[in-house]
Design a protein around this motif. Structure first.
Motif, PDB file in Angstrom:
ATOM      1  N   PRO A   1      -1.020  13.153   7.722  1.00 18.48           N
ATOM      2  CA  PRO A   1      -2.118  12.874   6.797  1.00 18.48           C
ATOM      3  C   PRO A   1      -3.466  12.804   7.496  1.00 18.48           C
ATOM      4  O   PRO A   1      -3.557  12.567   8.705  1.00 18.48           O
TER       5      PRO A   1
ATOM      6  N   LEU B   1      -3.104   4.878   1.847  1.00 20.83           N
ATOM      7  CA  LEU B   1      -2.147   5.829   1.315  1.00 20.83           C
ATOM      8  C   LEU B   1      -2.369   6.037  -0.179  1.00 20.83           C
ATOM      9  O   LEU B   1      -2.802   5.128  -0.890  1.00 20.83           O
TER      10      LEU B   1
ATOM     11  N   HIS C   1       1.241  10.610  -0.686  1.00 19.95           N
ATOM     12  CA  HIS C   1       1.782  10.238   0.621  1.00 19.95           C
ATOM     13  C   HIS C   1       3.122   9.534   0.463  1.00 19.95           C
ATOM     14  O   HIS C   1       4.071   9.818   1.208  1.00 19.95           O
TER      15      HIS C   1
ATOM     16  N   TYR D   1       6.531  11.203   2.254  1.00 22.81           N
ATOM     17  CA  TYR D   1       7.142  10.502   3.386  1.00 22.81           C
ATOM     18  C   TYR D   1       8.454   9.821   2.988  1.00 22.81           C
ATOM     19  O   TYR D   1       9.323   9.617   3.840  1.00 22.81           O
TER      20      TYR D   1
ATOM     21  N   MET E   1      -3.411   2.635   8.040  1.00 17.89           N
ATOM     22  CA  MET E   1      -2.405   3.499   7.437  1.00 17.89           C
ATOM     23  C   MET E   1      -1.083   3.452   8.187  1.00 17.89           C
ATOM     24  O   MET E   1      -0.011   3.625   7.587  1.00 17.89           O
TER      25      MET E   1
ATOM     26  N   GLN F   1       0.674   0.621   6.680  1.00 12.52           N
ATOM     27  CA  GLN F   1       1.142   0.953   5.334  1.00 12.52           C
ATOM     28  C   GLN F   1       2.426   1.772   5.384  1.00 12.52           C
ATOM     29  O   GLN F   1       3.368   1.546   4.614  1.00 12.52           O
ATOM     30  N   LEU F   2       2.477   2.733   6.304  1.00  7.97           N
ATOM     31  CA  LEU F   2       3.675   3.559   6.437  1.00  7.97           C
ATOM     32  C   LEU F   2       4.854   2.716   6.912  1.00  7.97           C
ATOM     33  O   LEU F   2       5.989   2.929   6.468  1.00  7.97           O
TER      34      LEU F   2
END
Length: 899
Positions: free
Chosen positions: A85, A91, A95, A99, A151, A154-155
């Motif tokens: 990204p 996100l 996304h 993912y 991010m 967040q992932l």
């Protein structure tokens, strides 16, 4: 001062993290509380699966779920790559979808014993960061690295099992050093060059765009502004030199389907080649050559003059001769024939025919009547190069060492010589253009070229890479060259002669950064080479590439080009970098737009009491509803954090995966979530029932033996049937919606089982364990807790490895006694179906399958009439044998329905 590398810019400051990340911190703080609330921590099984319990389960298992387990070195690799990204800071639902898909597939292949490569990184250079820096009066590196940190958290909250030790960011000098290295390889191969050209100018972002970045309406792909034409000296990569290779390579990508058609259309038919002609004015050479497309390269020695269209860049009044020619404008310019070095006249004419998409043409009077007439009118001398040999075959003459060759051979030899002399000679279409990579912005990879008045464009030595972006204190407005204003950076010495020189101040298109990132993931900390050869040979190509279909032409075309080039350089083992492609659809939001003005309004401002006639509350204007790509401007976006807060991580993952195939667009509507949420509750109830029945003890089964055997057979068949379907869709179609459907089907079958069978049936227990194990790639936290609920009961009957967590269990396999289908076809039409035990199925050869097929009544008669046989096996699922027979078979002797 150089840019700060990624590894030195991972701030832990709480004030920099958005709500998404703060919740992650709270998760860690509440871990001990979660241990007290859920079964895995208390040994007490809650009878109801609430959202609070889901969150507690996720908090408890998160640290174990996110681990990317390594397989033994001898394991077969599987490289699953999702498009990285741009670090915008937050996100979006697209996304979350891509993912979640890649993580589910990566987990599946790990469970199947593969050494999975599943990396993540950041496409971190580009205009948004620079524009944000201008608007916020801060530097783009600070903005970018802060967004990366946010991010990344967040992932991790999504529990994606990425190989974080492989993380890269394209703005890190340790990465873009090798982007510059690739550029220098291209430059030394004469595939990177600079020329003056009419380019696409974005008046909003104030930078140049490649042809691929302008849509069909002539608007910028990013800003949406109407693109203007501007004359600038720019850097190009000669993608046209690989046209034929790229076109042919598409035929090997059987899984790409409509993407193949898009790229074939973009490349065009490679029906000619380009030749480069030096241009002179009064004996002085121009810096840029004239490239002309030629559909009959074997006639090169018959060229007498060159035509230009009136809109060609060389058509300038100062280049016109004093007198006009017949049928065009005589130019003072001369072109130099690339083989004979003869000076050829140049004419501007709109009276001759040009190949589509071209603005110049070579004239061959001995072959073309139009050219002959023009040559005679203007007294241009020419050669006849066509003749016939003693066999009556057409050959070329008056063509130096190529004389007396037949046309096809002459064509090949002349193109080969042109390639050797670096004056063109590669197959290409008339429509494909070279890749324009110059960008007039700061936040990008510096082009490693130094301009010297004596030596011209000189490459920076490999040993001096990376050419670092200079640290700047502030930004001017869009369109001004920040790099050009940093005088102590721009002014340098020529590596060749040591004289005063200036650095190139354009930066590269970000598509250059992303054209090779899949390679760097394999060896991200290597400071000596772009990638260790052993790593590249072991892990490439990428087995599955997942990303948006909108990248079908630009990114995928450029990445394929760089892949073909790096293969020729001996850096990667094959031309095509990606074997299979999964272009996932977009997540669509419901938008509301006024019919009269087209203005978008938020849903809260719409009166939908009359479902057929929606109106804006404030004005009473009619409103139309449609599903569109989520966008702030359309007020139809959804914050992933809101979804996670309401449903939890596993439910969000299942919602993304269920009902809609990954390749299709997903309309985001809570009304469609009910099925998934109810299924999770049924799963929980199923384990609860199993625990209750097992708690009754290990006394003898009260079901009659025949009924228990019948229940066992039903569970055996259901387990294998649904396992077969789930495995096939994970491995072959990547349709994870069907995987979810198979698990739901198995759940329904298990719920129908008699209570006594739940307690006493070995096959029920095996099927239940298989169900929970298959849930791991989709909803790992829930699967881990369900397994804890199963494994903790007494009196278990099945032969599972109960000491291992479900997260460490291998993917189940089909039972040896379960029968799989051998489909028999004749001339493509199905004629029969034979059940083969799984034990024999996977080892069955084509000869054995044919022997079985010929024993069937519907195909026995064609035994002596077989022309060929095709045999396709999908291990663990199905095999198809197609017998092709001659069409002139005596049909009256065939049974009805035979070939």
């Amino acid at each position: 001062m150089a840019m700060v590398p990624l590894k030195y810019f991972c701030s832990n400051s709480m004030h920099m993290l958005p709500r998404f990340c703060l919740r992650q911190t709270a998760v860690c703080n509440n871990l001990n509380l979660a241990r007290r609330l859920i079964f895995s921590g208390t040994g007490i099984w809650d009878q109801e699966l609430t959202i609070e319990l889901k969150i507690d389960i996720e908090n408890y298992w998160k640290s174990r779920v996110c681990i990317s387990k390594q397989q033994p070195a001898e394991s077969q690799k599987f490289y699953v790559l999702s498009m990285f990204p741009y670090p915008s800071g937050k996100l979006h639902m697209g996304h979350v979808r891509v993912y979640t898909i890649s993580d589910a597939i990566a987990r599946f292949y790990r469970m199947n014993g593969k050494d999975v490569v599943h990396p993540m990184g950041w496409d971190a250079f580009g205009l948004p960061a620079e524009n944000a820096a201008i608007e916020r009066n801060e530097l783009p590196d600070k903005w970018t690295y802060s967004n990366i940190e946010s991010m990344r958290q967040q992932l991790k909250q999504l529990s994606c099992s990425f190989d974080w030790e492989r993380e890269v960011a394209t703005c890190d000098p340790a990465y873009y050093r090798w982007t510059q290295y690739v550029f220098l390889l291209l430059f030394r191969s004469r595939l990177a060059y600079q020329k003056q050209a009419s380019v696409n100018w974005d008046p909003v972002d104030r930078t140049v765009l490649a042809d691929e970045q302008v849509d069909d309406q002539g608007k910028s792909w990013r800003s949406g502004a109407k693109v203007e034409k501007k004359l600038l000296r720019q850097w190009y990569i000669r993608t046209t030199a690989y046209s034929k290779s790229l076109l042919d390579g598409l035929n090997t990508l059987s899984d790409w389907k409509d993407i193949v058609n898009l790229q074939k259309h973009w490349i065009g038919e490679c029906n000619g080649c380009n030749f480069d002609f030096i241009v002179e004015l009064d004996g002085c050479e121009f810096e840029d050559v004239l490239t002309v497309h030629c559909q009959q390269p074997e006639t090169l020695f018959g060229v007498s003059h060159v035509y230009l269209k009136p809109d060609h860049l060389l058509n300038k009044k100062e280049y016109h001769a004093s007198t006009d020619s017949a049928g065009g404008i005589d130019m003072r310019l001369k072109t130099v024939h690339p083989f004979t070095q003869k000076r050829l006249p140049v004419f501007v004419s709109d009276k001759v025919n040009y190949a589509e998409f071209t603005d110049a043409r070579l004239a061959v009077p001995c072959l073309n009547a139009e050219d002959l007439e023009f040559a005679l009118q203007n007294k241009i001398t020419f050669n006849n190069i066509l003749s016939a040999n003693e066999n009556g075959d057409v050959c070329i003459v008056n063509s130096a060492e190529f004389s007396n060759l037949l046309l096809p051979e002459a064509r090949d030899m002349i193109m080969k010589k042109a390639l050797e002399n670096k004056v063109g000679g590669y197959w290409v279409s008339s429509k494909l253009r070279d890749w324009l990579i110059s960008r007039q912005r700061y936040w990008g990879t510096p082009i490693p070229i130094i301009h010297c008045s004596l030596c011209k464009a000189v490459p920076v030595p490999f040993a001096d890479l990376p050419v670092l972006l200079p640290k700047v204190d502030k930004f001017a407005d869009k369109g001004s060259s920040v790099l050009a204003s940093v005088q102590d950076w721009v002014n340098t010495t020529c590596p060749k002669c040591g004289g005063a020189a200036r650095r190139e101040t354009d930066t590269m298109d970000t598509f250059v950064d992303s054209s090779w990132y899949y390679l760097r993931y394999l060896d991200p900390r290597n400071s000596f080479e772009i990638c260790n050869k052993e790593n590249a040979w072991k892990n490439l190509p990428v087995d599955l590439y997942i990303g948006g279909k909108e990248h079908a032409v630009m990114h995928l075309f450029y990445a394929r080009f760089i892949g073909h080039f790096l293969h020729d350089q001996g850096i990667i083992p094959q031309r095509e970098p990606f074997v299979r492609l999964l272009p996932q659809g977009m997540v669509m939001g419901q938008s509301f737009r006024l019919k009269d003005t087209g203005r978008y309004v938020p849903k809260e401002q719409v009166d939908d009491s009359d479902k057929e006639n929606l109106i804006e509350i404030s004005s009473g204007s009619a409103v139309e509803v449609q599903w569109e790509k989520m966008s702030k401007s359309k007020h139809n976006g959804v914050d992933p954090q809101d979804v996670l807060d309401e449903y939890g991580v596993d439910s969000t993952r299942l919602i993304m995966l269920a009902d809609v195939p990954p390749k299709s667009n997903r309309n985001w509507s809570p009304h469609t979530f009910v099925g998934v949420l109810n299924w999770q509750r049924r799963l929980w109830q199923l384990i609860s029932k199993f625990r209750e029945e097992k708690a009754r003890g290990h006394h003898a089964c009260v079901l009659p033996a025949e009924q228990l055997a019948k229940q066992d057979a039903l569970m055996f068949d259901s387990r294998n049937f649904h396992l077969k379907g789930a495995t096939f869709n994970f491995m072959e179609t990547f349709n994870l919606a069907l995987v979810v459907s198979k698990l739901q089907g198995l759940t329904s079958d298990l719920r129908k089982a008699d209570s006594e069978a739940v307690r006493c049936s070995v096959e029920f227990e095996r099927a239940l364990c298989t169900l929970v194990i298959m849930l791991v790639p989709l909803a790992p936290h829930l699967a881990a807790e369900l397994w804890a609920g199963i494994s903790s009961v007494k009196n278990k009957l099945s032969n599972q490895d109960w000491k291992r967590s479900v997260l460490d269990q291998p993917w189940p396999i089909i039972d040896a006694g379960y029968k799989l289908n051998l489909v028999i076809k004749v001339n493509g039409r199905e004629k029969g179906l034979v059940k083969i035990s799984s034990e024999c199925f996977n080892a069955m050869t084509e000869a054995e399958a044919l022997d079985i097929a010929l024993q069937q009544d519907s195909v026995t008669i064609i035994r002596a009439n077989i022309r060929k046989v095709s045999y396709t096996v999908m291990p663990g699922y199905e095999a198809v044998i197609n017998i092709i027979c001659h069409k002139d078979i005596n049909r009256k002797n065939l049974p009805v329905g035979s070939c």
